[in-house]
Design a protein around this motif. Structure first.
Motif, PDB file in Angstrom:
ATOM      1  N   PRO B 148       0.795  -1.221   0.000  1.00  0.00           N
ATOM      2  CA  PRO B 148       0.000   0.000   0.000  1.00  0.00           C
ATOM      3  C   PRO B 148       0.832   1.278   0.000  1.00  0.00           C
ATOM      4  O   PRO B 148       0.283   2.362  -0.023  1.00  0.00           O
ATOM      5  CB  PRO B 148      -0.825  -0.118   1.285  1.00  0.00           C
ATOM      6  CG  PRO B 148      -0.097  -1.076   2.128  1.00  0.00           C
ATOM      7  CD  PRO B 148       0.769  -1.921   1.287  1.00  0.00           C
ATOM      8  N   GLY B 391      -6.658   1.005   6.107  1.00  0.00           N
ATOM      9  CA  GLY B 391      -7.218  -0.088   5.324  1.00  0.00           C
ATOM     10  C   GLY B 391      -6.233  -1.167   4.933  1.00  0.00           C
ATOM     11  O   GLY B 391      -6.369  -1.780   3.900  1.00  0.00           O
ATOM     12  N   TRP B 392      -5.214  -1.359   5.739  1.00  0.00           N
ATOM     13  CA  TRP B 392      -4.356  -2.528   5.505  1.00  0.00           C
ATOM     14  C   TRP B 392      -3.741  -2.959   6.818  1.00  0.00           C
ATOM     15  O   TRP B 392      -3.597  -2.174   7.734  1.00  0.00           O
ATOM     16  CB  TRP B 392      -3.281  -2.268   4.458  1.00  0.00           C
ATOM     17  CG  TRP B 392      -2.686  -0.899   4.467  1.00  0.00           C
ATOM     18  CD1 TRP B 392      -3.180   0.190   3.819  1.00  0.00           C
ATOM     19  CD2 TRP B 392      -1.529  -0.447   5.162  1.00  0.00           C
ATOM     20  NE1 TRP B 392      -2.392   1.271   4.065  1.00  0.00           N
ATOM     21  CE2 TRP B 392      -1.379   0.914   4.869  1.00  0.00           C
ATOM     22  CE3 TRP B 392      -0.600  -1.077   5.977  1.00  0.00           C
ATOM     23  CZ2 TRP B 392      -0.334   1.665   5.390  1.00  0.00           C
ATOM     24  CZ3 TRP B 392       0.432  -0.324   6.488  1.00  0.00           C
ATOM     25  CH2 TRP B 392       0.561   1.028   6.194  1.00  0.00           C
ATOM     26  N   THR B 393      -3.373  -4.207   6.860  1.00  0.00           N
ATOM     27  CA  THR B 393      -2.829  -4.922   8.022  1.00  0.00           C
ATOM     28  C   THR B 393      -3.492  -4.652   9.365  1.00  0.00           C
ATOM     29  O   THR B 393      -4.256  -3.735   9.507  1.00  0.00           O
ATOM     30  CB  THR B 393      -1.310  -4.683   8.217  1.00  0.00           C
ATOM     31  OG1 THR B 393      -1.081  -3.301   8.379  1.00  0.00           O
ATOM     32  CG2 THR B 393      -0.555  -5.237   7.063  1.00  0.00           C
TER      33      THR B 393
END
Lengths: 267, 393
Positions: B148, B391-393
């Protein structure tokens, strides 16, 4: 035979062979457990069957077709693959993640439709993980993500399912859950090839066991014939004890520790 | 015993103070302010209205402020007249006779007409194309490289385009030649990066990233060299301004030239949007799911590079858009590229439109776009990180 491997040899550099002259076949509803040391070429063999790499000699056939002549999506319609572990880069929900299994059935510029979603719902219900539907894969425990990956492979509607050490990262409870799921899928008629580090899995669900050592299959056949003291000594270099346990209603195989571990002195 | 009592007194203290207790319960449910807002407005749908609203706003808003209704009237009737004129011309040419279709009476002044059709409309459309294009390319690259933190210039397209523009400025100074040179060198840089990445037979995307870094530094060095030899009173400032990015000189011809490649490249990425999901879970898994990862990788790189190079060649280097906008998109519609790609396009178009409006109105002189996107983008990104809503990990 659904999966047929004949005389397959592979080498990354053309000098050292990863494995040589591997032959086995797998029919409808059969489970084959592949045992062997770390780094002995189990994963490489799986990559060959998935046609990620091509063996230099021999052939791999699925439903009578050589995979080297098949397109990637044609292979994916026949072979489902469950990797050892998934490293999530983006937090897809379990449903969106499993939906990717429909890819081989969807045209390149299309997106999944209602029927594809239904198939995924079916796969979730089939292995009993409907409650995980909206959970993010990045927030899942090892056991949960393993089950979601199995659901994704099922969404491919494959005739062969290949699992790379499906229980390696799981606690014993989740291990049994995954093993029971695999057994149930085999009962439904899917041919299953799984690599594993636990000889016990052979006794639990396998129709046949193969041991890969030094690039060759040193033994192949029913679990009782293959999982023996001699074979495991050759494969892993340790002594094991193989007994029938009445409570478990099956054979078990436990390693005998060759080193003096302090735990034994206490009793 | 004393250890056990402590939390109880703490809770009692908090309930005495009503505000703290309320805040506490809000935190416990995990509902923050924007989540409450999104619950009432489906953000995933509402964002598609954003660029349309901003488009009209940007046409009447500026140093020369115009009446919104009048602007709308000029835009519709002016466009209709232009279309009718075109039709008359076409009919005349086809029939051989002079055909004159009726047209609306022009009730507005020539200066308003010029402001809208000659100055603002091309610039507004260019901002939307560049912002939307860079964001789509950025989102696609983030999926392709499974990271990302990737932006569209990871394979060196910006560095190449910067050098190309510098060469163009040094050799001719003609805007068209500068644009063509920037476009060409942007594409060349990515082609070289891809060729380096192919040295390894089982070329993974990691090798590609490294190749991009190599090519990026190579072209940065060449760019420095061209700055070093440039005339410090004439060409050097031109190069420096180009690198900071601006849409102030955009003409209708520029828009007509870059619209087809940007729209076409974006369309390709839009069509394969669901397949980008597959790439983003890893190359080997994508292959096992039946995706021809090599072909898909090439397709995404080609499409993204054409989009980025086309955008950069008229706007100069505009950083941050391709990195930050996909994150905002992921925050609103989730990580699924089916929704993320269109969301990135509309958000990117809106974002750059707003930034460009600020660039042309905030100060007496134009503020370079690259400065503003970073000034707005960087703190916003830090805010997203702090909110853990990336919005990631």
């Amino acid at each position: 035979m659904i999966l047929n491997v004949e005389g397959a040899s592979f080498s990354y550099d053309g000098v050292t062979k990863q494995f040589e002259d591997i032959s086995f076949s797998l029919g409808r509803g059969e489970v084959l457990s592949l045992l062997g040391r770390n780094g002995t070429g189990k994963s490489t063999l799986i990559r060959c069957i998935l046609n990620v790499i091509t063996p230099q000699c021999g052939k791999v056939e699925i439903n009578g077709r050589r995979i080297t002549g098949m397109r990637p999506d044609e292979i994916a319609r026949e072979v489902g693959y469950v990797p050892q572990v998934h490293h999530a880069a983006f937090p897809f929900t379990a449903f969106d993640f499993a939906l990717m299994g429909r890819a081989p059935h969807i045209a390149i510029f299309s997106v999944p439709d209602e029927i594809d979603c239904e198939k995924v719902e079916e796969a979730f219900t089939r292995i009993g993980i409907s409650h995980l539907r909206d959970k993010c894969i990045s927030e899942m425990s090892g056991g949960e993500s393993q089950m979601v990956m199995i659901a994704r492979a099922l969404a491919q509607e494959p005739s062969v399912l290949i699992l790379d050490e499906p229980t390696s990262h799981l606690d014993i409870g989740n291990q049994m859950k995954v093993i029971a799921t695999i057994d149930q899928l085999a009962a439904d008629g899917i041919a299953i090839l799984m690599s594993t580090h636990f000889p016990d899995h052979g006794f639990m669900i396998s129709h046949s066991v193969a041991i890969l050592e030094d690039g060759r299959l040193i033994a192949k056949g029913p679990a009782e014939d293959v999982i023996t003291k001699e074979n495991l000594l050759e494969a892993y270099g340790i002594d094991v004890c193989i007994r029938y346990i009445e409570e478990a209603n099956r054979m078990v195989c436990i390693p005998i520790c060759p080193y003096t571990c302090r735990g034994r002195e206490r009793t | 015993m004393t250890h056990g009592k402590e939390p109880i007194t703490e809770i009692r203290l908090r309930t005495e103070n009503g505000a703290t207790a309320l805040q506490q319960s809000a935190f416990r449910d995990g509902i923050s302010l924007h989540e409450t807002i999104f619950r009432f407005i489906p953000a995933g749908k509402a964002i598609y209205l954003l660029p349309i609203a901003l488009f009209f706003f940007s046409l009447f808003f500026g140093r020369y402020m115009m009446d919104p209704v009048e602007t709308f009237r000029i835009l519709t009737f002016g466009t209709a007249n232009a279309l009718l004129d075109g039709a008359s011309f076409l009919l005349s040419a086809l029939s051989g006779h002079q055909v004159l279709l009726p047209s609306f009476e022009q009730t507005w002044g020539a200066s308003e007409h010029t402001v809208i059709f000659q100055i603002r409309l091309p610039r507004v459309i260019a901002a939307m194309l560049v912002g939307g294009g860079l964001s789509i390319a950025g989102a696609s690259f983030q999926g392709l490289f499974r990271n990302p933190l990737v932006s569209p210039d990871i394979l060196g397209v910006s560095a190449g385009a910067g050098f190309g523009a510098a060469i163009g400025i040094l050799l001719s100074g003609n805007p068209t030649i500068i644009q063509i040179s920037a476009f060409f060198f942007g594409i060349l840089a990515v082609a070289v990066a891809y060729a380096i990445g192919r040295i390894y037979r089982n070329s993974s995307t990691l090798i590609l990233v490294l190749a991009g870094i190599i090519v990026g530094s190579l072209f940065s060095a060449l760019l420095s060299l061209s700055k070093y030899v440039a005339d410090p009173y004439d060409t050097l400032p031109a190069i420096v301004f180009w690198l900071m990015g601006s849409l102030s000189t955009v003409s209708s011809a520029d828009v007509i030239a870059i619209a087809p490649p940007i729209l076409l490249g974006s369309l390709c990425l839009f069509l394969v949007r669901w397949r980008i999901n597959l790439l983003s879970v890893g190359e080997e898994e994508a292959q096992a799911l039946g995706l021809d990862t090599k072909k898909m990788t090439v397709a995404i790189i080609v499409a993204s590079t054409i989009v980025t190079a086309s955008a950069v060649c008229i706007s100069g280097i505009v950083g941050w858009v391709g990195l930050v906008v996909p994150h905002i998109g992921r925050m609103l519609v989730g990580p699924d590229f089916r929704r993320l790609i269109p969301a990135s396009a509309v958000l990117g178009a809106s974002f750059l439109l707003v930034v460009d409006d600020i660039a042309r109105t905030l100060a007496a002189i134009e503020i370079p776009l690259g400065i503003l996107t970073a000034l707005i983008g960087a703190p916003f990104f830090a805010y997203l990180l702090a909110q853990k809503k990336v919005g990631w990990t």
